[in-house]
Design a protein around this motif. Structure first.
Motif, PDB file in Angstrom:
ATOM      1  N   THR A 288     -55.350 -21.867 -51.829  1.00  0.00           N
ATOM      2  CA  THR A 288     -55.838 -22.796 -50.878  1.00  0.00           C
ATOM      3  C   THR A 288     -54.627 -23.553 -50.317  1.00  0.00           C
ATOM      4  OG1 THR A 288     -58.175 -22.778 -51.422  1.00  0.00           O
ATOM      5  CG2 THR A 288     -57.337 -24.543 -49.932  1.00  0.00           C
ATOM      6  N   GLU A 289     -53.915 -24.239 -51.141  1.00  0.00           N
ATOM      7  CA  GLU A 289     -52.635 -24.723 -50.794  1.00  0.00           C
ATOM      8  C   GLU A 289     -51.616 -24.211 -50.219  1.00  0.00           C
ATOM      9  OE1 GLU A 289     -52.554 -28.258 -50.795  1.00  0.00           O
ATOM     10  OE2 GLU A 289     -54.630 -28.141 -51.235  1.00  0.00           O
TER      11      GLU A 289
ATOM     12  N   LYS B 279     -52.748 -23.625 -46.631  1.00  0.00           N
ATOM     13  CA  LYS B 279     -52.513 -24.749 -45.716  1.00  0.00           C
ATOM     14  C   LYS B 279     -51.314 -25.098 -45.425  1.00  0.00           C
ATOM     15  CE  LYS B 279     -56.419 -27.497 -47.700  1.00  0.00           C
ATOM     16  NZ  LYS B 279     -56.855 -28.718 -48.636  1.00  0.00           N
TER      17      LYS B 279
ATOM     18  N   ARG C 246     -53.705 -18.526 -40.421  1.00  0.00           N
ATOM     19  CA  ARG C 246     -53.877 -19.653 -41.070  1.00  0.00           C
ATOM     20  C   ARG C 246     -55.286 -20.436 -41.113  1.00  0.00           C
ATOM     21  NH1 ARG C 246     -52.072 -25.635 -41.178  1.00  0.00           N
ATOM     22  NH2 ARG C 246     -52.907 -25.514 -39.158  1.00  0.00           N
TER      23      ARG C 246
ATOM     24  N   LEU D 205     -58.353 -20.165 -43.657  1.00  0.00           N
ATOM     25  CA  LEU D 205     -58.643 -21.485 -44.438  1.00  0.00           C
ATOM     26  C   LEU D 205     -60.210 -21.549 -44.102  1.00  0.00           C
ATOM     27  CD1 LEU D 205     -56.058 -24.083 -43.692  1.00  0.00           C
ATOM     28  CD2 LEU D 205     -56.680 -23.404 -45.803  1.00  0.00           C
TER      29      LEU D 205
END
Length: 144
Positions: free
Chosen positions: A95-96, A99, A106, A110
């Motif tokens: 997830t990071e 992001k 993206r 996300l």
């Protein structure tokens, strides 16, 4: 059935039966081929999942884009591929990473990760293990 597809299927089955640490780039190449093939055909072939599984098991966070492309290739791949494979590098790590990316997909990825964010790293590992066991059993049965 296309002979080239049958060759890829056999190679993928061999890689699943006897994985090697150096198979990653070759598996990525095969997943790209499977993703392209699934864009030109109807239905779902398990060969795309075999390639995606091999890549997911390496747990490289950058592979999320290749896996996302495979998942999104068609209605059939969306329904057939386990979405947990996208999180193979770890739920929070992936997830990071997404992001912080400037990848054109993206925001779409996300949003999707947000929908499956309740998944734990243990559940992802369990999915990988179950799919590996499933294909191992199938391939063992076919070789008898």
């Amino acid at each position: 059935m296309d002979a080239r597809w049958e060759d890829r299927q056999q190679v993928l089955e061999a890689l699943v039966r006897d994985p090697c640490q150096d198979d990653g780039n070759f598996a990525r190449f095969l997943l790209l081929q499977e993703t392209r093939w699934h864009g030109h055909s109807w239905g779902f072939s398990h060969s795309i999942e075999l390639a995606a599984l091999l890549i997911a098991e390496e747990r490289h966070v950058g592979d999320v884009w290749l896996l996302w492309e495979a998942v999104c290739r068609s209605f059939d791949t969306w329904c057939g591929l386990p979405h947990h494979l996208l999180l193979a590098a770890g739920v929070s790590i992936t997830t990071e990473y997404v992001k912080g990316s400037d990848h054109p997909q993206r925001d779409n990825l996300l949003e999707h990760l947000g929908k499956i964010s309740q998944v734990t790293d243990e559940e992802v590992a369990q999915t990988l293990s179950q799919r590996r066991r499933y294909y191992g059993e199938i391939l063992d049965e076919l070789s008898v």
